[in-house]
Motif scaffolding. Structure first.
Motif, PDB file in Angstrom:
ATOM      1  N   SER B 297    -123.380 -90.648  61.773  1.00 12.31           N
ATOM      2  CA  SER B 297    -123.942 -91.454  62.851  1.00 12.31           C
ATOM      3  C   SER B 297    -124.402 -90.510  63.957  1.00 12.31           C
ATOM      4  O   SER B 297    -124.276 -89.291  63.836  1.00 12.31           O
ATOM      5  CB  SER B 297    -122.910 -92.451  63.371  1.00 12.31           C
ATOM      6  N   ARG B 298    -124.911 -91.089  65.017  1.00  6.83           N
ATOM      7  CA  ARG B 298    -125.413 -90.231  66.102  1.00  6.83           C
ATOM      8  C   ARG B 298    -124.325 -89.297  66.614  1.00  6.83           C
ATOM      9  O   ARG B 298    -124.582 -88.198  67.048  1.00  6.83           O
ATOM     10  CB  ARG B 298    -125.899 -91.107  67.254  1.00  6.83           C
ATOM     11  N   GLY B 299    -123.103 -89.774  66.548  1.00  5.36           N
ATOM     12  CA  GLY B 299    -121.978 -88.951  67.032  1.00  5.36           C
ATOM     13  C   GLY B 299    -121.602 -87.842  66.070  1.00  5.36           C
ATOM     14  O   GLY B 299    -120.749 -87.026  66.380  1.00  5.36           O
ATOM     15  N   GLY B 300    -122.229 -87.819  64.914  1.00  5.23           N
ATOM     16  CA  GLY B 300    -121.925 -86.789  63.923  1.00  5.23           C
ATOM     17  C   GLY B 300    -121.308 -87.401  62.685  1.00  5.23           C
ATOM     18  O   GLY B 300    -121.141 -88.613  62.593  1.00  5.23           O
ATOM     19  N   PRO B 301    -120.963 -86.541  61.721  1.00  7.57           N
ATOM     20  CA  PRO B 301    -120.393 -87.049  60.481  1.00  7.57           C
ATOM     21  C   PRO B 301    -118.998 -87.643  60.723  1.00  7.57           C
ATOM     22  O   PRO B 301    -118.261 -87.133  61.559  1.00  7.57           O
ATOM     23  CB  PRO B 301    -120.286 -85.812  59.587  1.00  7.57           C
ATOM     24  N   SER B 302    -118.688 -88.706  60.020  1.00  9.90           N
ATOM     25  CA  SER B 302    -117.325 -89.242  60.103  1.00  9.90           C
ATOM     26  C   SER B 302    -116.530 -88.718  58.913  1.00  9.90           C
ATOM     27  O   SER B 302    -117.110 -88.360  57.887  1.00  9.90           O
ATOM     28  CB  SER B 302    -117.357 -90.768  60.082  1.00  9.90           C
ATOM     29  N   ALA B 303    -115.226 -88.665  59.074  1.00  6.64           N
ATOM     30  CA  ALA B 303    -114.388 -88.062  58.032  1.00  6.64           C
ATOM     31  C   ALA B 303    -114.601 -88.782  56.698  1.00  6.64           C
ATOM     32  O   ALA B 303    -114.475 -90.001  56.629  1.00  6.64           O
ATOM     33  CB  ALA B 303    -112.930 -88.140  58.440  1.00  6.64           C
ATOM     34  N   PRO B 304    -114.920 -88.028  55.649  1.00  2.90           N
ATOM     35  CA  PRO B 304    -115.141 -88.684  54.353  1.00  2.90           C
ATOM     36  C   PRO B 304    -113.819 -89.084  53.712  1.00  2.90           C
ATOM     37  O   PRO B 304    -112.778 -88.506  54.028  1.00  2.90           O
ATOM     38  CB  PRO B 304    -115.840 -87.603  53.529  1.00  2.90           C
ATOM     39  N   TYR B 305    -113.896 -90.043  52.842  1.00  8.97           N
ATOM     40  CA  TYR B 305    -112.705 -90.446  52.110  1.00  8.97           C
ATOM     41  C   TYR B 305    -113.031 -90.521  50.623  1.00  8.97           C
ATOM     42  O   TYR B 305    -113.957 -91.243  50.213  1.00  8.97           O
ATOM     43  CB  TYR B 305    -112.210 -91.824  52.586  1.00  8.97           C
TER      44      TYR B 305
END
Lengths: 380, 332
Positions: B297-305
């Motif tokens: 997202s705009r805030g950057g990658p989110s932790a993958p699962y």
């Protein structure tokens, strides 16, 4: 090292009725122990033979009677994943009669009756040949066609897939000996299942029969004309079929495979796919006399000429043959010749014989190679 | 590497892109929607299910009714009915693409056979490594040429047929734009990836995704990538060869998306895994088993699962943050 078999325990020492009973109890026969299979029969007889059709082996093998009992047995080597069809020949009073093995629940049926089947270690009847309640069934409609080329009517069945829609276009598969494929190779069930599993695309299948297959199948001009100039155009008019060679396939087994191949040879560019099972592609390297008899003469003539001047007759050819049938030599010889013409050829050998269950078991690989289903496209 | 489509609805990028594992048996979409802060309505795309497009009761229930199905498959059928010329041109193009794919597959199978034969030979290690690289380069070149040919065919189709300017398409796109404008997210389900891709392109869904959060799984996730790779290591006709289908929407770049690895990939076959990773490098081959999730997202990658990455040494591991950062997503 030879592993000790269950029968060896019985053979050690004197066999009594109690020991025979103990040996038989709780076991299913033929008794498969690794690559060795014990076949038994009980009863009074002058002799008992195992009769099979494995090419290259003695076709008749005597069972031994265990002294003092009515139990007869034989141990045979059966490689893993094999299917071997056989009968028992019981000799009494100077005559012999053939029976299905009463101890063996497995049968293979064909137009001439039934045989018992030894299923070697690891062989399983493929799940996709059995009725799957999840698979929506297609329909089979009988058809009758007045053939000018053959001077009489021809009949068969048309298979339409479960989700048949007139607004879609389908590939066409024409099957020789169609009724036998339906009856002995479970081909409708196979089609329903493979389509359901996305392994082949929805397709229209024309199951044809001949009243005189031994005459009409080996390179017969009238039959080729009937299939290519009458039947196929009629189906194309009546049904939503893809109108190109890539979407048209001929198939058959034994003489039916010869019919499929010779039709494609007479009509290059019309049939793009061939599925040839245990094709009776007899040929000679010297002279024209063949050991199989006069029925094969037109085939020998054709195959000899083809081997002299091989040409591509389709784009893709799937061939299969059992290693226990005599035709394995002819099929092994033909495959590289076809391959060298630029056709894409896949040749598969099976530890099986010249029979409908062999042809049934190869349908999945053959059909899905010739007509890959949408499985590569569907991710859900 | 952007897929070329005629856009009349304007550009713009999604607010976030979230790729998920298969949703059929153990859906995680609702959690993802919640975690990405989407409170509004979701536009669903089930066009990959083709005629069964509206058999979406399970999805509607999972989303508690907060959704509207865009019915892209049915809309395409309506377009074809209203515009027979476009329909015929579409059919012709699809036949051409199928033939193209067939020729590519013939070459590809030979190239893969060559790679296998050479890899079995005994030779000095340095020579084998060099030859191995040459084999993979030959396969990569085939893949690239195939993509270029497909793109050329599509461009020709767009230039001659101009689907985006045809009345039936314009009407549907306008309707879709109105529906999607009421939604905060778009959820793209799996199914038939080629059929889905065609519908996404025909209705320019890439443009409609501007400022939306896009969730996608299975074929939907594949379609978002810059390049769609068909794969199945164990198809019924023998060992399967992964093949490039076409360009995707290009919302996610530098990644090859591989859904359902549980059924489709032989992850214990190091030679196959290594070849896949090398063939598509520098793109990252990411496998999405059930319950997997990766988002940007705009805030950057989110932790993958649960996301796996295929490595060029033939092993695989959970997606590392540096790999996730290397995967680019078109965001504002």
């Amino acid at each position: 090292m030879t592993h000790r078999l269950a029968i060896h325990d019985l053979l050690d020492g004197r066999a009594t009725p109690d020991r025979v009973h103990a040996f038989l109890e709780g076991k299913s026969f033929p008794l498969v122990e690794g690559p060795r299979v014990t076949v038994v029969w009980r009863g009074e007889a002058d002799g008992v033979n195992l009769r099979h059709w494995i090419y290259g082996l003695e076709s008749s093998n005597a069972l031994s009677r265990i002294p003092g009992t009515d139990l007869w047995y034989i141990v045979v080597e059966i490689p893993p994943c094999s299917r071997v069809e056989y009968k028992l020949e019981i000799h009494r009073g100077g005559t012999g009669h053939w029976i299905e093995d009463p101890w063996n629940p497995y049968r293979a049926r064909d137009p001439f009756g039934a045989n018992s089947v030894i299923q070697g270690e690891g062989y399983e009847i493929p799940a996709w040949t059995r009725l799957d309640p999840e698979a929506r069934p297609g329909t089979l409609e009988p058809f009758r066609f007045e053939s000018k080329a053959l001077g009489g009517p021809r009949s068969g069945h048309i298979y339409l897939p479960a989700r048949f829609r007139r607004s879609r276009l389908y590939p066409l598969l024409v099957v020789h000996d169609g009724s036998d494929y339906l009856k002995y190779a479970a081909m409708k069930t196979v089609l329903d299942n493979l389509i359901h599993r996305l392994e082949v695309p929805d397709m229209i299948v024309c199951f044809t029969d001949s009243p005189d297959r031994l005459r009409e199948y080996p390179n017969h001009e009238g039959h080729a004309k009937f299939v290519s100039e009458e039947l196929m155009p009629d189906l194309t008019r009546r049904l939503p079929l893809l109108d190109n060679a890539q979407a048209r396939c001929l198939m058959g087994a034994s003489f039916g495979a010869v019919a499929a191949f010779t039709i494609a040879h007479r009509y290059p560019g019309v049939w793009g796919r061939l599925l040839l099972q245990s094709g009776s592609f007899a040929f000679t390297d010297i002279g024209t006399r063949n050991r199989r008899g006069p029925l094969f003469d037109p085939i020998v003539e054709f195959v000899n000429q083809y081997r002299e001047a091989p040409i591509a007759v389709a784009e893709r050819v799937f061939m299969s043959c059992g290693v226990y049938e005599s035709l394995i030599y002819e099929n092994r010889s033909l495959a590289p010749i076809l391959d060298a013409t630029g056709m894409q050829v896949r040749f598969v050998e099976a530890r099986d014989g010249h029979n409908w269950e062999n042809w049934r078991d190869r349908l999945r690989e053959g059909m899905s190679w010739l007509f890959p289903g949408p499985i590569m496209f569907i991710y859900e | 590497m952007k897929r070329r489509t005629e856009s009349v609805t304007g550009g713009g990028a999604p607010r976030a892109v979230v790729l998920l594992g298969a949703q059929r048996f153990d859906p995680t979409l609702r959690d993802a929607i919640s975690d990405f802060g989407v409170k509004g309505k979701i536009a669903t795309i089930t066009a990959g299910w083709q005629e069964r497009e509206t058999d979406d009761a399970d999805l509607v229930e999972h989303l508690e009714g907060r959704c509207v199905n865009l019915r892209l498959h049915a809309r395409a059928e309506e377009v074809f009915k209203a515009d027979p010329e476009l329909h015929e041109a579409h059919r012709t193009r699809q036949a051409l693409l199928r033939q193209r794919q067939d020729f590519y597959r013939i070459r590809l199978e030979h190239a893969l056979d060559t790679e296998l034969v050479i890899s079995q030979r005994a030779a000095p290690e340095a020579m084998l490594e060099e030859e191995e690289r040459a084999s993979v380069d030959a396969i990569r070149e085939l893949d690239q040429r195939h993509l270029e040919r497909c793109e050329r065919d599509r461009r020709q189709f767009d230039d001659t047929i101009r689907p985006a300017r045809r009345a039936a398409v314009v009407r549907q796109r306008a309707e879709l734009a109105a529906i999607v404008s009421e939604c905060e997210g778009i959820a793209i389900a799996g199914g038939h990836v080629a059929s889905l891709l065609n519908r996404l392109a025909l209705f320019d869904i890439g443009a409609l995704a501007a400022n939306k959060v896009v969730f996608a799984w299975c074929a939907g996730a594949m379609a978002l990538a810059e390049r769609v790779v068909l794969f199945h290591d164990s198809p019924p006709q023998g060992p399967g060869a992964a093949e490039v289908l076409d360009r995707g929407l290009g919302l996610v770049t530098n990644a090859v998306v591989l859904p359902q690895p549980e059924f489709r990939l032989r992850l214990d076959d190091r030679a196959r895994v290594a070849l896949m990773a090398r063939r598509f490098a520098p793109a990252h081959c990411i496998a999405l088993p059930a319950r997997a999730r990766v988002g940007w997202s705009r805030g950057g990658p989110s932790a993958p699962y649960g996301v796996l990455e295929l490595r060029d040494d033939g092993t695989y591991q959970t997606l590392q943050s540096h790999s996730q950062a290397a995967i680019k997503v078109r965001l504002p």
